[in-house]
Design an enzyme around this catalytic site. Structure first.
Site, PDB file in Angstrom:
ATOM      1  N   CYS B  82     -36.083 -35.292   1.700  1.00  0.00           N
ATOM      2  CA  CYS B  82     -35.505 -34.454   2.761  1.00  0.00           C
ATOM      3  C   CYS B  82     -36.572 -33.546   3.374  1.00  0.00           C
ATOM      4  O   CYS B  82     -37.542 -34.043   3.941  1.00  0.00           O
ATOM      5  CB  CYS B  82     -34.284 -33.687   2.262  1.00  0.00           C
ATOM      6  SG  CYS B  82     -33.317 -33.031   3.640  1.00  0.00           S
ATOM      7  N   HIS B 191     -31.064 -38.219   1.000  1.00  0.00           N
ATOM      8  CA  HIS B 191     -30.996 -37.672  -0.364  1.00  0.00           C
ATOM      9  C   HIS B 191     -30.650 -38.787  -1.346  1.00  0.00           C
ATOM     10  O   HIS B 191     -29.464 -39.083  -1.526  1.00  0.00           O
ATOM     11  CB  HIS B 191     -29.929 -36.584  -0.444  1.00  0.00           C
ATOM     12  CG  HIS B 191     -30.294 -35.333   0.271  1.00  0.00           C
ATOM     13  ND1 HIS B 191     -30.985 -34.317  -0.328  1.00  0.00           N
ATOM     14  CD2 HIS B 191     -30.114 -34.954   1.560  1.00  0.00           C
ATOM     15  CE1 HIS B 191     -31.192 -33.340   0.542  1.00  0.00           C
ATOM     16  NE2 HIS B 191     -30.680 -33.699   1.701  1.00  0.00           N
ATOM     17  N   GLU B 193     -30.508 -38.600  -4.462  1.00  0.00           N
ATOM     18  CA  GLU B 193     -29.684 -38.023  -5.539  1.00  0.00           C
ATOM     19  C   GLU B 193     -28.227 -37.848  -5.107  1.00  0.00           C
ATOM     20  O   GLU B 193     -27.383 -37.506  -5.931  1.00  0.00           O
ATOM     21  CB  GLU B 193     -30.280 -36.700  -6.021  1.00  0.00           C
ATOM     22  CG  GLU B 193     -30.257 -35.549  -5.042  1.00  0.00           C
ATOM     23  CD  GLU B 193     -31.333 -35.627  -3.965  1.00  0.00           C
ATOM     24  OE1 GLU B 193     -32.130 -36.582  -3.971  1.00  0.00           O
ATOM     25  OE2 GLU B 193     -31.358 -34.732  -3.109  1.00  0.00           O
TER      26      GLU B 193
END
Lengths: 253, 213
Positions: B82, B191, B193
Site C-alpha cells: 500500500c 492489501h 493481508e
C-alpha cells in the site's frame, strides 16, 4: 471488468456475543463473533462489519479483544462501529485490528470529529454511518437513538457534508426499512449514492437476494450490507453472489 | 532453519494483520520492529504503510529507517504494501515537497475527478474493494491465477501502467500499477493481508522468492 460490488454481512454484538441469533449447523458456538466471522470468511464475504451495540465503557475491553481475535484469523477487511466518541476510541480500535471504524451519533453531535479523525488516520478508514427516515416524499432526515430522535438534518446534504469533512465511505441505513425485510429504501440509497463521490454501503431491510441486486442496480450502492438473511442461514454469501452475478453485477466469486 | 521476516514498524498504524498474514503464509519468525539491527539481520523485510506518504516518510526518517530500507534492498527481498509501495517511488501529489525513497522513478497522483465506467456511472474515490490484477510475468505470481481479485483501498496511485517495472496492472477509470518490481523488491498497492486466500498465497510466494524478476 473492474471493481466488484461488495457483500458485507453485519454482526450485531452485545457484550462480546452475537445477538439476533445465528443458526449455522456447523458452528459450535453460534454466539461467538469469531466463529461467525470465520464462517462468513469461508463463504466468501467481501468484508465484515461488527457493530458493538452495547458500547458502554465497561465492555470496551471485550470489544477490543474480540476485534483482535477476528483480525488474527480472518484476512478480509473488518469495519467496527458502535459507541465511538473520540479519536482515542478510533485509535484503540485500529490498533486492535479494525481496518475501518464507523462513526454514527458522535458525527451528528460533533461533526468536527470526522474531520479530525480523517486527518489523523486517513479517510480510507473513516466510515460515517447515517440512520435516515423519510419525512416526506423524496426527503429523508437523520435520526439518532435508534431512530427515535429527529435531528432536522437532511440525509443527502449531511452525507455530502461528511464526505467534505473526510469520510471515506457512507454506511446508509433506512430506519423505515430496518428489520422489515421489504428491501432497501432505493430512493434514499440512490439519492445519497449519486450525491457523494465516495462509496455508499446500503443497509436496512434486506429480506431476499433480489433486494441486494436492487440496492446496486437501482440504488447505485457500491456495497450491500445484511444481517438476518445470512445469520439465519436463509442464504449463504455464495448464493447471494450467484444471484448478483446472474443479474450482470460484478462480484468476487 | 526458520527464516526471520521483519515487518518495519515506523508508527504507521496497525501492523497486526500484516504480521498475522505472514505467519499464516508459512514457517517464519515474524518480527514487528523499528530496530535497524533486527531489520538488517532479517532474511526478508516487509514495508507496510497507511495514511499519507508524507507522514510515512517522516516516520521512517525520524527512526533512521529510510536509509536502512535503501540498504537492505541490495541484500535481501523486500515487499512493499500500500503506502509502503507508494513511498518506494520518487514523490507524491498528496505530500508535495516530500522526497520519497526513489527506488522506482515516477510519482503518485490522485485519481482524476469525474471518472466514469463504461456504463456511464460515476466511479468512486477512494478506490475501495476487490479489483482484478492483470499479471505480468513474475515469480511472485506463481500459483495465483491471472486477474485474481485483491483488496484495494486508496485514493492515490502510480498512473503509469506501461512502466517496464509494473508487473501488476489494475483499472479504475484508467489503468494504474498494482504491483511494481525490480531485483529484490516487490511492491503492491493492494492489501494482501486483507485479500483472503490470494493474499496469503502472495505472502507465501514472498517467503520463497529469491529476489529475481
Amino acid at each position: 471488468m473492474g471493481l466488484a460490488k461488495r457483500i458485507i454481512p453485519c454482526l450485531d454484538v452485545d457484550q462480546g456475543r452475537v445477538v439476533k441469533g445465528v443458526q449455522f449447523e456447523d458452528i459450535r458456538d453460534a454466539g461467538d463473533p469469531v466463529e461467525v466471522s470465520r464462517r462468513y470468511n469461508q463463504e466468501g464475504a467481501d468484508e465484515i462489519t461488527f457493530l458493538d451495540i452495547t458500547a458502554s465503557n465497561e465492555n470496551r475491553a471485550t470489544t477490543f479483544e474480540t476485534v483482535s481475535r477476528i483480525a488474527s484469523e480472518v484476512f478480509i477487511p473488518l469495519t467496527v462501529g458502535g459507541g465511538i466518541r473520540n479519536t482515542g476510541n478510533i485509535r484503540d480500535l485500529l490498533l486492535a485490528g479494525a481496518d475501518k471504524v464507523s462513526i454514527n451519533t458522535a458525527a451528528v453531535f460533533e461533526p468536527e470529529l470526522v474531520r479530525k479523525a480523517a486527518e489523523k488516520f486517513g479517510s480510507q478508514c473513516i466510515v460515517v454511518a447515517i440512520d435516515a427516515k423519510q419525512v416526506e416524499q423524496g426527503h429523508w432526515e437523520i435520526f439518532t437513538h435508534g431512530g427515535r430522535k429527529p435531528t432536522g438534518l437532511d440525509a443527502v446534504e449531511w452525507a455530502a457534508r461528511m464526505v467534505s469533512y473526510g469520510a471515506g465511505e457512507i454506511l446508509l441505513t433506512s430506519m423505515d426499512r430496518d428489520g422489515t425485510r421489504d428491501g432497501f429504501d432505493l430512493g434514499l440509497t440512490r439519492s445519497v449514492a449519486d450525491a457523494v463521490t465516495v462509496p455508499v454501503v446500503a443497509s436496512g431491510g434486506v429480506g431476499n437476494l433480489n433486494h441486494l441486486v436492487d440496492g446496486v442496480v437501482q440504488g447505485h450502492a457500491e456495497a450491500v450490507l445484511a444481517a438476518s438473511i445470512f445469520h439465519f442461514a436463509q442464504y449463504t454469501i455464495g448464493e447471494a453472489k450467484e444471484v448478483m452475478a446472474a443479474a450482470g453485477i460484478e462480484v468476487r466469486l | 532453519m526458520t527464516q526471520t521476516v521483519a515487518v518495519i514498524d515506523y508508527g504507521s498504524g496497525n501492523l497486526h494483520s500484516v504480521a498475522k498474514a505472514v505467519e499464516r503464509a508459512g514457517q517464519s519468525r515474524v518480527l514487528v520492529t523499528a530496530d535497524a539491527k533486527e531489520i538488517q539481520s532479517a532474511d526478508r523485510v516487509v514495508l507496510p504503510g497507511v495514511g499519507a506518504m508524507g507522514d510515512c516518510m517522516q516516520g521512517l526518517h525520524e527512526r533512521g529507517l529510510d536509509l536502512v530500507v535503501l540498504r537492505v534492498i541490495h541484500e535481501k527481498p523486500l515487499m512493499g504494501v500500500c503506502v509502503g509501495m507508494q513511498i518506494l517511488t520518487e514523490s507524491g501529489e498528496e505530500s508535495a515537497g516530500v522526497d520519497a525513497l526513489g527506488v522506482f522513478p515516477g510519482r503518485i497522483t490522485l485519481f482524476p475527478k469525474s471518472m466514469k465506467n463504461r456504463k456511464g456511472h460515476a466511479l468512486k474515490v477512494p478506490h475501495m474493494g476487490w479489483n482484478e490484477v492483470e499479471q505480468r510475468q513474475h515469480p511472485m505470481w506463481n500459483g495465483i491465477a491471472d486477474r485474481t481479485r485483491f483488496y484495494f483501498v486508496h485514493s492515490y496511485r502510480y498512473a503509469d501502467a506501461t512502466a517496464e517495472f509494473a508487473v501488476g496492472i489494475c483499472k479504475h477509470g484508467t489503468p494504474f500499477a498494482a504491483a511494481l518490481s525490480k531485483p529484490n523488491v516487490f511492491a503492491v498497492q493492494f492489501h494482501p493481508e486483507k485479500s483472503h486466500d490470494a493474499g496469503i498465497h502472495l505472502y507465501r510466494n514472498f517467503l520463497t522468492w529469491d529476489g529475481a524478476c
